[in-house]
Motif scaffolding. Structure first.
Motif, PDB file in Angstrom:
ATOM      1  N   TYR A  67       0.848  -1.192   0.000  1.00 24.01           N
ATOM      2  CA  TYR A  67       0.000   0.000   0.000  1.00 24.01           C
ATOM      3  C   TYR A  67       0.882   1.240   0.000  1.00 24.01           C
ATOM      4  O   TYR A  67       1.859   1.327   0.758  1.00 24.01           O
ATOM      5  CB  TYR A  67      -0.917   0.049   1.218  1.00 24.01           C
ATOM      6  N   TYR A  68       0.529   2.209  -0.872  1.00 23.43           N
ATOM      7  CA  TYR A  68       1.248   3.478  -0.912  1.00 23.43           C
ATOM      8  C   TYR A  68       0.243   4.612  -1.063  1.00 23.43           C
ATOM      9  O   TYR A  68      -0.698   4.515  -1.858  1.00 23.43           O
ATOM     10  CB  TYR A  68       2.240   3.514  -2.080  1.00 23.43           C
ATOM     11  N   GLN A  69       0.477   5.658  -0.306  1.00 25.47           N
ATOM     12  CA  GLN A  69      -0.371   6.837  -0.440  1.00 25.47           C
ATOM     13  C   GLN A  69      -0.062   7.573  -1.736  1.00 25.47           C
ATOM     14  O   GLN A  69      -0.952   8.123  -2.374  1.00 25.47           O
ATOM     15  CB  GLN A  69      -0.163   7.777   0.756  1.00 25.47           C
ATOM     16  N   TYR A  70       1.225   7.557  -2.125  1.00 22.82           N
ATOM     17  CA  TYR A  70       1.659   8.169  -3.380  1.00 22.82           C
ATOM     18  C   TYR A  70       2.391   7.125  -4.217  1.00 22.82           C
ATOM     19  O   TYR A  70       3.003   6.200  -3.679  1.00 22.82           O
ATOM     20  CB  TYR A  70       2.577   9.366  -3.110  1.00 22.82           C
ATOM     21  N   ASP A  71       2.319   7.276  -5.531  1.00 22.44           N
ATOM     22  CA  ASP A  71       2.954   6.308  -6.426  1.00 22.44           C
ATOM     23  C   ASP A  71       4.454   6.217  -6.158  1.00 22.44           C
ATOM     24  O   ASP A  71       5.124   7.251  -6.023  1.00 22.44           O
ATOM     25  CB  ASP A  71       2.741   6.715  -7.885  1.00 22.44           C
ATOM     26  N   PRO A  72       4.994   4.993  -6.081  1.00 22.59           N
ATOM     27  CA  PRO A  72       6.447   4.835  -5.915  1.00 22.59           C
ATOM     28  C   PRO A  72       7.200   5.468  -7.083  1.00 22.59           C
ATOM     29  O   PRO A  72       6.695   5.528  -8.207  1.00 22.59           O
ATOM     30  CB  PRO A  72       6.626   3.314  -5.887  1.00 22.59           C
ATOM     31  N   GLU A  73       8.415   5.924  -6.818  1.00 22.74           N
ATOM     32  CA  GLU A  73       9.223   6.561  -7.852  1.00 22.74           C
ATOM     33  C   GLU A  73       9.725   5.534  -8.872  1.00 22.74           C
ATOM     34  O   GLU A  73       9.752   4.331  -8.608  1.00 22.74           O
ATOM     35  CB  GLU A  73      10.407   7.292  -7.211  1.00 22.74           C
ATOM     36  N   ALA A  74      10.144   6.036 -10.027  1.00 20.46           N
ATOM     37  CA  ALA A  74      10.613   5.155 -11.108  1.00 20.46           C
ATOM     38  C   ALA A  74      11.830   4.345 -10.671  1.00 20.46           C
ATOM     39  O   ALA A  74      11.973   3.176 -11.039  1.00 20.46           O
ATOM     40  CB  ALA A  74      10.945   5.986 -12.341  1.00 20.46           C
ATOM     41  N   SER A  75      12.702   4.958  -9.881  1.00 22.85           N
ATOM     42  CA  SER A  75      13.894   4.250  -9.402  1.00 22.85           C
ATOM     43  C   SER A  75      13.507   3.069  -8.511  1.00 22.85           C
ATOM     44  O   SER A  75      14.163   2.024  -8.525  1.00 22.85           O
ATOM     45  CB  SER A  75      14.804   5.213  -8.633  1.00 22.85           C
ATOM     46  N   GLN A  76      12.423   3.239  -7.748  1.00 19.32           N
ATOM     47  CA  GLN A  76      11.956   2.165  -6.887  1.00 19.32           C
ATOM     48  C   GLN A  76      11.413   1.001  -7.709  1.00 19.32           C
ATOM     49  O   GLN A  76      11.688  -0.164  -7.420  1.00 19.32           O
ATOM     50  CB  GLN A  76      10.867   2.694  -5.962  1.00 19.32           C
ATOM     51  N   TRP A  77      10.650   1.331  -8.758  1.00 16.54           N
ATOM     52  CA  TRP A  77      10.136   0.284  -9.647  1.00 16.54           C
ATOM     53  C   TRP A  77      11.279  -0.462 -10.325  1.00 16.54           C
ATOM     54  O   TRP A  77      11.229  -1.691 -10.468  1.00 16.54           O
ATOM     55  CB  TRP A  77       9.219   0.902 -10.703  1.00 16.54           C
ATOM     56  N   LYS A  78      12.304   0.254 -10.726  1.00 16.16           N
ATOM     57  CA  LYS A  78      13.452  -0.365 -11.387  1.00 16.16           C
ATOM     58  C   LYS A  78      14.153  -1.330 -10.445  1.00 16.16           C
ATOM     59  O   LYS A  78      14.561  -2.439 -10.849  1.00 16.16           O
ATOM     60  CB  LYS A  78      14.429   0.720 -11.859  1.00 16.16           C
ATOM     61  N   GLU A  79      14.265  -0.938  -9.195  1.00 15.58           N
ATOM     62  CA  GLU A  79      14.901  -1.806  -8.195  1.00 15.58           C
ATOM     63  C   GLU A  79      14.085  -3.072  -7.975  1.00 15.58           C
ATOM     64  O   GLU A  79      14.641  -4.167  -7.870  1.00 15.58           O
ATOM     65  CB  GLU A  79      15.051  -1.029  -6.882  1.00 15.58           C
ATOM     66  N   TRP A  80      12.766  -2.920  -7.912  1.00 16.54           N
ATOM     67  CA  TRP A  80      11.914  -4.098  -7.743  1.00 16.54           C
ATOM     68  C   TRP A  80      12.007  -5.035  -8.940  1.00 16.54           C
ATOM     69  O   TRP A  80      12.055  -6.257  -8.783  1.00 16.54           O
ATOM     70  CB  TRP A  80      10.467  -3.660  -7.542  1.00 16.54           C
ATOM     71  N   GLU A  81      12.020  -4.470 -10.142  1.00 12.27           N
ATOM     72  CA  GLU A  81      12.115  -5.289 -11.347  1.00 12.27           C
ATOM     73  C   GLU A  81      13.437  -6.056 -11.386  1.00 12.27           C
ATOM     74  O   GLU A  81      13.482  -7.209 -11.822  1.00 12.27           O
ATOM     75  CB  GLU A  81      11.978  -4.404 -12.587  1.00 12.27           C
ATOM     76  N   GLN A  82      14.492  -5.431 -10.924  1.00  9.73           N
ATOM     77  CA  GLN A  82      15.790  -6.107 -10.869  1.00  9.73           C
ATOM     78  C   GLN A  82      15.771  -7.271  -9.884  1.00  9.73           C
ATOM     79  O   GLN A  82      16.492  -8.255 -10.056  1.00  9.73           O
ATOM     80  CB  GLN A  82      16.885  -5.109 -10.493  1.00  9.73           C
TER      81      GLN A  82
END
Length: 249
Positions: A67-82
């Protein structure tokens, strides 16, 4: 053959199953989706109580709900994808400005441990707000029940107004039912809040212990430069001393 109901879609056959979970029971949803993937039914999306799956071969997929109140940053998504995480579906929050819930999937390889994403603080804040909201709603229903009880008492004493009496009784019963429904939801949420609070405290304690065991890197840049200059001078002086010794010999 599966007991799940089916429906046809453009991209193939989709199975769905009705399941009911409280919002605070996100860990049960994760276990449920994982068990379905092990049976060969892989999560696609969900709408209300309907969870949709696509049939395939059994896989060691596991899921996490964030759950997030605001959308995660692009860098965070990149880290998760890695780390192997894949976004499966996003459930919007109750308010327009909230990002809402994100359902991510990962694959458990041979000899690997399940990876986790730290989201306890965001969930703790969410459920704490919900608990406060439920308390306020329960207090409102309590006021309604009190008013209805007084109204019923007054009508019985006056001996009249049958329609008003029936209406007051109906409202009282409805308010009482809703009061207990919210009370049950509040108990469930409070358990989740308590569990998240405990985990957050343990993390703070672990971070504190880790910080106490780490070496001191607080030396200033000026002190470091002085140390380097001293080392360089000693390296230049030492060969000079050796040459003088040889001459004296």
């Amino acid at each position: 053959m599966t007991h799940l109901k089916t429906r046809k879609e453009i991209d193939g056959e989709i199975f769905y199953e009705k399941k009911s979970f409280f919002v605070s029971e996100y860990d049960k949803v994760e276990s449920y989706l994982e068990s379905k993937s092990q049976m060969g039914y892989h999560y696609v999306k969900n709408k209300g109580k309907k969870y949709f799956f696509r049939e395939g071969k059994p896989e060691n997929y596991y899921y996490t709900l964030l759950y997030y109140q605001y959308d995660p940053e692009a860098s965070q998504w990149k880290e998760w994808e890695q780390d192997g995480w894949k976004l499966m579906y996003q459930l919007p929050g109750k308010k327009n400005h909230e990002a809402g819930w994100f359902i991510l999937r990962n694959t458990l390889g041979f000899g690997e441990y399940k990876k986790t994403i730290d989201n306890d603080l965001e969930k703790y804040n969410l459920f704490k707000k919900q608990a406060n909201s439920y308390r306020s709603t329960m207090f409102l229903y309590f006021i309604i029940m009190a008013i209805c009880s007084v109204t019923i008492f007054m009508i019985l004493k006056i001996s009249g107004f049958l329609e008003a009496l029936i209406s007051s009784i109906v409202i009282l019963v409805i308010a009482l039912i809703l009061f207990f429904v919210y009370a049950y939801h509040l108990v469930v949420i409070k358990k989740t809040v308590k569990r998240l609070k405990t985990r957050l405290r343990l993390k703070e304690k672990e971070d504190f212990i880790r910080s106490q065991n780490e070496p001191d890197y607080s030396q200033t840049l000026q002190e470091l430069d002085t140390d380097w200059n001293t080392m360089e001078q000693s390296e230049r002086v030492e060969p000079e001393k050796r040459r003088r010794r040889k001459k004296m010999e």
